[in-house]
Design a protein around this motif. Sequence first.
Motif, PDB file in Angstrom:
ATOM      1  N   ASP A   1       0.856  -1.178   0.000  1.00 30.88           N
ATOM      2  CA  ASP A   1       0.000   0.000   0.000  1.00 30.88           C
ATOM      3  C   ASP A   1       0.896   1.234   0.000  1.00 30.88           C
ATOM      4  OD1 ASP A   1      -1.394   2.244   1.657  1.00 30.88           O
ATOM      5  OD2 ASP A   1      -3.036   0.945   0.983  1.00 30.88           O
TER       6      ASP A   1
ATOM      7  N   TYR B   1      -8.460  -1.501  -5.023  1.00 28.63           N
ATOM      8  CA  TYR B   1      -7.436  -0.537  -5.432  1.00 28.63           C
ATOM      9  C   TYR B   1      -7.548  -0.297  -6.935  1.00 28.63           C
ATOM     10  CZ  TYR B   1      -4.905  -1.089  -1.002  1.00 28.63           C
ATOM     11  OH  TYR B   1      -4.538  -1.095   0.321  1.00 28.63           O
ATOM     12  N   ASN B   2      -7.127   0.869  -7.376  1.00 30.94           N
ATOM     13  CA  ASN B   2      -7.039   1.136  -8.813  1.00 30.94           C
ATOM     14  C   ASN B   2      -5.858   0.351  -9.382  1.00 30.94           C
ATOM     15  OD1 ASN B   2      -9.179   2.990  -8.908  1.00 30.94           O
ATOM     16  ND2 ASN B   2      -7.821   4.651  -8.274  1.00 30.94           N
TER      17      ASN B   2
END
Length: 72
Positions: A15, A63-64
């Motif tokens: 992340d 998430y993208n």
Amino acid sequence: MNPEPGISLSGFVKDSINEEPLIGATVFLKDTQKGAVTNKNGYFSIQDILPGTYTIKVTYIGYNPKESNVRI
């Protein structure tokens, strides 16, 4: 006579804010059939890649998707 094995591409998927590993993220080289899924540490390894320029794509639920060009 066996041809030389290709190159390996490995790394970690985390992340971007809290640096937590993303377990089970999919990492693949577009336009190939090569890819991997990250382990409990966010680590992946893709084996036997021929030299060249590729687009690596990382996907993870929630998430993208992220794409980057890599030269191997």
